[in-house]
Scaffold this active site. Structure first.
Site, short mmCIF file in Angstrom:
data_model
loop_
_atom_site.label_atom_id
_atom_site.label_comp_id
_atom_site.label_asym_id
_atom_site.label_seq_id
_atom_site.Cartn_x
_atom_site.Cartn_y
_atom_site.Cartn_z
N GLU A 286 0.03 10.40 -2.96
CA GLU A 286 0.23 9.51 -4.11
C GLU A 286 -0.88 9.71 -5.15
O GLU A 286 -2.06 9.82 -4.80
CB GLU A 286 0.24 8.06 -3.62
CG GLU A 286 0.40 7.02 -4.71
CD GLU A 286 0.22 5.61 -4.19
OE1 GLU A 286 0.65 4.67 -4.88
OE2 GLU A 286 -0.36 5.45 -3.09
N LYS A 348 8.35 4.96 -8.49
CA LYS A 348 8.20 3.89 -7.50
C LYS A 348 8.95 2.65 -7.98
O LYS A 348 8.77 2.20 -9.11
CB LYS A 348 6.72 3.57 -7.27
CG LYS A 348 6.47 2.60 -6.12
CD LYS A 348 4.98 2.42 -5.87
CE LYS A 348 4.72 1.54 -4.66
NZ LYS A 348 3.28 1.33 -4.42
N CYS A 401 3.80 4.94 -1.20
CA CYS A 401 2.90 3.93 -0.66
C CYS A 401 3.64 2.95 0.25
O CYS A 401 4.35 3.36 1.15
CB CYS A 401 2.17 3.22 -1.80
SG CYS A 401 0.80 2.16 -1.28
#
Length: 531
Positions: A286, A348, A401
């Site tokens: 990430e 995301k 994440c």
């Protein structure tokens, strides 16, 4: 046992609350990295006995009668979440000069709020409370319901659900492919709380028989599943997982960005070990790209020169997009081909509150509350996700994440996905239980969906997980290295999935309904006998 139960039931005042807090804190030992599941057979019986003694005056209104039970659950939850999530405060110490003031709010505030869920659970259980085994069913239903609510209310935070206590190893994870986490939460509480029957010995034989039957079915199915012949292979994918282990104090330092980028590039460009094929996929963590590609097109040229023909780089990066009044920033995964072209991107969808965006931003700014940890900008949530196709036709479903902790979010379409990918940066939490707990959730997503998982983390834990939740290979926490692995691809459209997300949801709610009916029947029967 009867004497011990009696002492716990008769505890009063602060001693009752302290016992609840201690029981909750002890339960954390069932979670990664400790995996001492036997602690559950102590914590939940103590909770049952404390609830046995949580009575109120009969003249009180219904809410007041539930107050003692709620208090027990709240303190149990506070102990559990404080002992299990204290490491969140480590993120605020990365830039301690700016954010150390918020440490008490993170370390204490988050457990204080999450404890209300368990207070709700014990209050609901108390509504169905009766003698014998049916009160165990009431507790199982209430915790199963509450953990389901915790997975989505207030953006959701299903970290360390109690059902994980029953799944410390791949052999004991397989049942979740049928029941879902919702069902496992309820079943785990039901089994762990069963020793509470040893005190009065009412329904003891029935309880022990049910517990033994459930444990045998759980372990037996796991043994069968992990040892079952693997489905016809759809081939293999050679992948390289890069763990650059970049110091977060340098993460957004403009003066060292080139060095950070070159470190990651050097790890990616290493020749494969003897006997291993050239990687088809290279995976970066990430936000591993320390700048915007729109400002550094030369970096894309360098990536294109580094990649060999038909190789693809999938990298976590911040994506910038023009907005009406100001640029918009997305926490993204970018797919870059061997020509140095960005051919796909997935943003995301589920952002971290206060880490990546500020809820009710205008109101928060009035109180001087800003972003705490993630980077120099607030992110915008992506609107949708889709698989990324690699050269050769293999498709991956990327999750960024803590998106990997949400079972419903990672309920991928196995007909269009071959591999689940998780990129993250757990360096915020240092060498604490956090990265291990995060990795455990990735294992469960592999088992649920019947698909392998590739995971790249800045400082660990990076690794490859097969479709049964077994770790193929992994890098140690804080290691700086590149890991070459070969992944078996599913050989059919089902991907080895036992039950679809809809079927797991149905089975999970059916388990909750069965416990609720069992508890309700016991409550009614007790009232009829009393009259």
């Amino acid at each position: 046992m009867e004497r011990l139960a009696g002492r716990i039931i008769l505890l009063w005042g602060w001693r009752r609350l302290a016992a609840a807090f201690a029981a909750g804190a002890l339960l954390v030992l069932t979670q990664a990295p400790y995996d001492f599941f036997a602690a559950g057979f102590v914590s939940f019986p103590v909770l049952v006995w404390l609830l046995d003694g949580s009575t109120a005056e009969a003249s009180s209104n219904p809410l007041r009668r539930l107050k003692p039970a709620f208090a027990i659950g709240w303190w149990f939850g506070f102990g559990y979440f404080l002992a299990g999530l204290w490491w969140i405060g480590s993120a605020l110490l990365v830039e301690a000069d700016s954010f150390a003031w918020a440490l008490p709010f993170a370390v204490l505030g988050i457990p204080l709020l999450l404890a209300f869920f368990y207070g709700f659970a014990t209050a609901v259980a108390r509504l169905f409370w009766a003698n014998g085994i049916t009160r165990i069913a009431a507790l199982a239903f209430a915790f199963g319901l509450t953990e389901w609510l915790r997975s989505f209310l207030f953006t959701g935070f299903p970290w360390n659900p109690v059902g994980l206590a029953a799944m410390p190893t791949p052999l004991l994870m397989q049942s979740v492919a049928l029941t879902g986490v919702t069902g496992m939460n309820a079943l785990a509480v039901f089994v762990f709380a069963m020793p509470a029957l040893l005190a009065a010995r009412r329904n003891l034989r029935l309880g022990l028989a049910l517990a033994v039957l459930l444990v045998a079915a759980h372990a037996g199915y796991g043994y069968f599943r992990v040892n079952a012949p693997v489905e016809a292979s759809g081939g293999k994918l050679a992948a390289r997982i890069v763990q650059p282990s970049i110091d977060l104090s340098e993460k957004w330092d403009e003066s060292v960005r080139d060095r950070i980028f070159q470190t990651t590039m050097d790890l990616s460009a290493r020749p494969p070990e003897a006997g291993r094929p050239t990687p088809q996929l290279i995976l970066w963590p990430e936000t591993s790209v320390p700048f915007f590609f729109t400002e550094r097109p030369d970096a894309l040229v360098a990536i294109g020169e580094m990649l060999k023909p038909t190789q693809m780089l999938v990298a976590g990066a911040v994506r910038e997009e023009a907005g009406r009044t100001a640029p918009l920033y997305y926490n993204s995964v970018l797919a870059i081909n061997d020509s140095g072209e960005i051919v796909d991107a997935v943003d995301k969808v589920h952002l971290v509150p206060f880490g990546e965006y500020i809820p009710f931003a205008e109101l928060a700014e009035r109180f001087g509350i800003g972003q705490l940890v993630a980077g120099p900008m607030n992110f915008v949530a992506g609107s949708q996700r889709h698989p990324i196709e690699l050269p050769g036709g293999t498709t991956i479903a990327p999750f960024i994440c803590y998106e990997i902790i949400f079972p419903e979010l990672v309920a991928v379409d196995v007909r269009s996905t071959s591999i689940i990918v998780n990129v993250t940066n757990d360096a915020w939490f240092g060498d604490t239980p956090g990265p291990y707990q995060h990795f455990r959730q990735a294992q469960l997503r592999a088992v649920e969906n019947g698909l392998p998982v590739l995971r790249a983390a800045n400082n660990g834990i990076s690794g490859a997980i097969d479709a049964r939740g077994r770790v193929i290979d992994a890098l140690a926490l804080n290691a700086r290295n590149a890991l070459d692995v070969e992944i078996d691809l599913p050989g059919d459209l089902s991907g080895g999935q036992i039950a679809s997300a809809e079927q797991r949801r149905f089975i999970g709610f059916a388990i909750l309904a069965a416990f609720a009916l069992f508890a309700f029947t016991g409550r009614i029967w007790q009232r009829l006998r009393a009259n």
